[in-house]
Design an enzyme around this catalytic site. Structure first.
Site, PDB file in Angstrom:
ATOM      1  CB  ILE A 123      77.598 -13.704  53.933  1.00 27.49           C
ATOM      2  CG1 ILE A 123      76.783 -12.510  53.434  1.00 27.49           C
ATOM      3  CG2 ILE A 123      77.400 -14.908  53.014  1.00 27.49           C
ATOM      4  CD1 ILE A 123      77.288 -11.921  52.149  1.00 27.49           C
ATOM      5  CB  CYS A 147      67.137 -17.041  49.281  1.00 27.27           C
ATOM      6  SG  CYS A 147      67.424 -15.824  47.981  1.00 27.27           S
TER       7      CYS A 147
END
Length: 212
Positions: A123, A147
């Protein structure tokens, strides 16, 4: 045919007695069919025009989250009066979605984060920070974060916002798991746990109604 319940009160030996009666009201079969069709039409119009995206939810005043919107969701999104969308996938935005943004004056902010699975999840801290800066700017509200499924990448960004709102980790993880369900990732929760929000502490959140 319609059944109508009526209640009448009579006195019997000094006490009030409530009697229930059923009245049968005849309705023309053709009229009944018209009423039924009209009701069905109203339902189907609402379902066609106001379908929220997958995993849609309100996060805070002027902030929403969801999975990837498709054309069936556009009418619903119009009701939100969006100014911007934060898109957390690296893939190009579909042309139909681009046209929807243009026709509604919505700004797209894309922060491409790969949707890898454990144990290969990385991430990018800087992209989350840039996305958080956009999210905290009230000039971009109302804003939708999304997303692909509205679970992991969206969940991480919302979780970092919750840290800034001083939510406890238990509440942050509970919210994350509510959307991720069986696909919750330890790596995502670890990222949220160690994410440092001190550099955002000077930013006012006058829009926020949430604190824990």
């Amino acid at each position: 045919m319609k059944l109508v319940e009526k209640k009448t009160t009579t006195e019997e030996q000094g006490e009030d007695v409530v009697c229930r009666t059923i009245e049968v009201v005849e309705r023309n079969v053709f009229q009944q069919a018209q009423f039924d069709e009209a009701d069905d039409a109203v339902v189907s119009v609402e379902e066609l025009n106001l379908i929220p995206p997958l995993n849609f939810s309100m996060v805070d005043n002027g902030i929403f989250r969801s999975g990837f919107p498709d054309p069936a969701n556009f009418s619903f999104l119009q009701t939100l009066g969006l100014r911007s969308i934060i898109y957390l996938c690296p893939e190009p935005y579909p042309e139909s979605n681009i046209q929807f943004l243009k026709s509604n004056g919505i700004t797209l902010f894309q922060f491409g984060i790969e949707g890898n699975k454990e144990p290969f999840v990385i991430i990018p801290d800087q992209k989350i920070r840039k996305a958080l800066n956009v999210l905290l700017d009230e000039k971009n509200h109302p804003v939708l974060i999304h997303c692909k499924r509205g679970k992991h990448r969206t969940g991480c960004l919302v979780g970092c916002l919750r840290k800034l709102q001083k939510w406890c980790l238990t509440s942050i993880f509970d919210e994350y798991q509510r959307f991720a369900a069986a696909k919750a990732r330890v790596s995502d929760q670890r990222f949220m746990e160690i994410f440092d929000v001190s550099s955002f502490s000077h930013i006012p959140m006058t829009f926020s109604c949430s604190s824990r």
